[in-house]
Design a protein around this motif. Structure first.
Motif, PDB file in Angstrom:
ATOM      1  N   ARG A   1      18.571 -67.135 111.674  1.00  0.00           N
ATOM      2  CA  ARG A   1      18.081 -67.164 110.290  1.00  0.00           C
ATOM      3  C   ARG A   1      16.561 -67.004 110.234  1.00  0.00           C
ATOM      4  O   ARG A   1      15.857 -67.715 109.524  1.00  0.00           O
ATOM      5  CB  ARG A   1      18.515 -68.459 109.593  1.00  0.00           C
ATOM      6  CG  ARG A   1      20.030 -68.601 109.497  1.00  0.00           C
ATOM      7  CD  ARG A   1      20.441 -69.839 108.745  1.00  0.00           C
ATOM      8  NE  ARG A   1      21.897 -69.940 108.668  1.00  0.00           N
ATOM      9  CZ  ARG A   1      22.548 -70.928 108.058  1.00  0.00           C
ATOM     10  NH1 ARG A   1      21.871 -71.913 107.488  1.00  0.00           N
ATOM     11  NH2 ARG A   1      23.869 -70.935 108.019  1.00  0.00           N
TER      12      ARG A   1
ATOM     13  N   SER B   1      17.283 -61.937 122.044  1.00  0.00           N
ATOM     14  CA  SER B   1      18.451 -61.074 121.871  1.00  0.00           C
ATOM     15  C   SER B   1      19.341 -61.083 123.097  1.00  0.00           C
ATOM     16  O   SER B   1      18.934 -61.482 124.195  1.00  0.00           O
ATOM     17  CB  SER B   1      18.001 -59.634 121.589  1.00  0.00           C
ATOM     18  OG  SER B   1      17.562 -59.007 122.774  1.00  0.00           O
TER      19      SER B   1
ATOM     20  N   ARG C   1      19.445 -62.702 112.769  1.00  0.00           N
ATOM     21  CA  ARG C   1      20.388 -63.168 111.742  1.00  0.00           C
ATOM     22  C   ARG C   1      20.991 -64.511 112.133  1.00  0.00           C
ATOM     23  O   ARG C   1      21.104 -65.418 111.298  1.00  0.00           O
ATOM     24  CB  ARG C   1      21.495 -62.129 111.530  1.00  0.00           C
ATOM     25  CG  ARG C   1      21.112 -60.962 110.667  1.00  0.00           C
ATOM     26  CD  ARG C   1      22.333 -60.202 110.186  1.00  0.00           C
ATOM     27  NE  ARG C   1      23.120 -59.675 111.293  1.00  0.00           N
ATOM     28  CZ  ARG C   1      22.944 -58.482 111.818  1.00  0.00           C
ATOM     29  NH1 ARG C   1      22.001 -57.681 111.360  1.00  0.00           N
ATOM     30  NH2 ARG C   1      23.706 -58.057 112.815  1.00  0.00           N
ATOM     31  N   GLU C   2      21.385 -64.624 113.398  1.00  0.00           N
ATOM     32  CA  GLU C   2      22.002 -65.867 113.861  1.00  0.00           C
ATOM     33  C   GLU C   2      21.021 -67.039 113.770  1.00  0.00           C
ATOM     34  O   GLU C   2      21.410 -68.163 113.432  1.00  0.00           O
ATOM     35  CB  GLU C   2      22.486 -65.701 115.299  1.00  0.00           C
ATOM     36  CG  GLU C   2      23.257 -66.891 115.826  1.00  0.00           C
ATOM     37  CD  GLU C   2      23.827 -66.655 117.211  1.00  0.00           C
ATOM     38  OE1 GLU C   2      24.151 -67.650 117.896  1.00  0.00           O
ATOM     39  OE2 GLU C   2      23.956 -65.487 117.612  1.00  0.00           O
TER      40      GLU C   2
ATOM     41  N   ARG D   1      13.442 -64.492 109.336  1.00  0.00           N
ATOM     42  CA  ARG D   1      13.149 -63.334 108.488  1.00  0.00           C
ATOM     43  C   ARG D   1      11.734 -62.811 108.672  1.00  0.00           C
ATOM     44  O   ARG D   1      11.367 -61.802 108.070  1.00  0.00           O
ATOM     45  CB  ARG D   1      13.370 -63.706 107.023  1.00  0.00           C
ATOM     46  CG  ARG D   1      14.820 -64.048 106.695  1.00  0.00           C
ATOM     47  CD  ARG D   1      15.028 -64.243 105.225  1.00  0.00           C
ATOM     48  NE  ARG D   1      16.426 -64.514 104.894  1.00  0.00           N
ATOM     49  CZ  ARG D   1      16.886 -64.674 103.661  1.00  0.00           C
ATOM     50  NH1 ARG D   1      16.046 -64.623 102.640  1.00  0.00           N
ATOM     51  NH2 ARG D   1      18.168 -64.910 103.450  1.00  0.00           N
TER      52      ARG D   1
ATOM     53  N   ARG E   1      18.200 -57.717 115.909  1.00  0.00           N
ATOM     54  CA  ARG E   1      18.592 -58.037 114.527  1.00  0.00           C
ATOM     55  C   ARG E   1      19.746 -59.036 114.512  1.00  0.00           C
ATOM     56  O   ARG E   1      19.779 -59.952 113.682  1.00  0.00           O
ATOM     57  CB  ARG E   1      18.976 -56.767 113.766  1.00  0.00           C
ATOM     58  CG  ARG E   1      17.791 -55.922 113.333  1.00  0.00           C
ATOM     59  CD  ARG E   1      18.194 -54.883 112.310  1.00  0.00           C
ATOM     60  NE  ARG E   1      19.143 -53.923 112.847  1.00  0.00           N
ATOM     61  CZ  ARG E   1      18.799 -52.781 113.420  1.00  0.00           C
ATOM     62  NH1 ARG E   1      17.521 -52.455 113.556  1.00  0.00           N
ATOM     63  NH2 ARG E   1      19.717 -51.945 113.863  1.00  0.00           N
ATOM     64  N   GLU E   2      20.690 -58.869 115.433  1.00  0.00           N
ATOM     65  CA  GLU E   2      21.807 -59.820 115.522  1.00  0.00           C
ATOM     66  C   GLU E   2      21.292 -61.225 115.835  1.00  0.00           C
ATOM     67  O   GLU E   2      21.737 -62.213 115.237  1.00  0.00           O
ATOM     68  CB  GLU E   2      22.787 -59.367 116.610  1.00  0.00           C
ATOM     69  CG  GLU E   2      23.511 -58.072 116.298  1.00  0.00           C
ATOM     70  CD  GLU E   2      24.216 -57.488 117.514  1.00  0.00           C
ATOM     71  OE1 GLU E   2      24.067 -58.061 118.627  1.00  0.00           O
ATOM     72  OE2 GLU E   2      24.901 -56.464 117.364  1.00  0.00           O
TER      73      GLU E   2
END
Length: 247
Positions: A126, A220, A123-124, A128, A119-120
């Motif tokens: 972008r 990740s 987010r970085e 979705r 998830r990190e």
């Protein structure tokens, strides 16, 4: 009577980020059990070495030591290197009881850590939307170790209701790039890679590089110094400490 000392034994790496991560994980363990003597040690490439740490503990008066191998699979390091190191330490200090535990292994709770790290990364980047996942691990010449990773990948994919392929940074196919390209050949374009490594280093970096070159949307970070990992370390220690109790 004092509790046995805990030595968190990692393989070691020339990459200083690896040793820093192991030390941070040991700090997590100490935060949970400040009453224990907990020390990091390495089989090779990083300092302090395992024999050095055992010598220090013996000099400080510890006569019982539980060694928790910070390894994710039962491969060569677990079956050969760790027992050899413990045997050497026992021979050098016959008055000290040294008990090696099972490796960390591939605990189901590590999937929570994988999800958090992914998830990190998403987010970085972008990102979705995902339509496939790759679980990247070190890889081994031992097929049973690779099969354990593949089983975990299936569990992870079932949880997310997405197709998942296990990939390996060495010793076994497919590589992460190959896994990503195979999904892209199926028409999937939003493929993320989770790093099933304990700490940064050459193999995680190579796996990430190949995945991104092949078109992965995100990769990740390794599991790292996470409280869930620290709890597994302490669970292994608890079993090892019990095994040191005279029957």
């Amino acid at each position: 009577m004092a509790a046995p000392a805990l030595v968190a034994l990692a393989h070691g790496s020339r990459d200083p980020r690896s040793a820093a991560t192991i030390r941070a994980l040991v700090d997590e363990v100490r935060a949970v059990r400040p009453d224990l003597k907990v020390e990091p040690a390495f089989l090779e490439l990083s300092r302090p070495g395992f024999q050095t740490v055992v010598d220090r503990l013996v000099k400080a008066g510890h006569d019982e030591i539980v060694v928790v191998p910070l390894l994710l699979t039962e491969a060569h390091h677990a079956t050969v290197d760790v027992p050899a190191a413990v045997a050497q330490a026992t021979e050098r200090h016959p008055e000290v009881r040294i008990q090696a535990t099972d490796v960390l292994g591939l605990e189901a709770c590590f999937l929570q850590v994988l999800d958090e790290r992914l998830r990190e990364a998403l987010r970085e980047a972008r990102v979705r939307e995902l339509d496939a996942l790759v679980l990247a691990a070190a890889g081994s010449s031992d097929p049973l170790a690779n099969q354990a990773v593949a089983r975990l990948a299936r569990v992870w994919g079932s949880h997310h209701k997405l197709p998942v392929t296990a990939a390996y940074a060495s010793a076994a196919p497919p590589a992460t790039g190959e896994a990503v390209r195979a999904f892209r050949a199926e028409g999937r374009r939003h493929i993320a890679v989770a790093s099933l490594f304990l700490a940064p280093g050459f193999l995680p970096d190579r796996a990430a590089e190949l995945a991104l070159e092949a078109g992965a949307v995100a990769v990740s970070a390794p599991l790292g110094a996470h409280p869930e990992v620290a709890r597994v370390v302490l669970a292994r220690y608890a079993v090892g400490a019990v095994e040191l109790v005279p029957v």
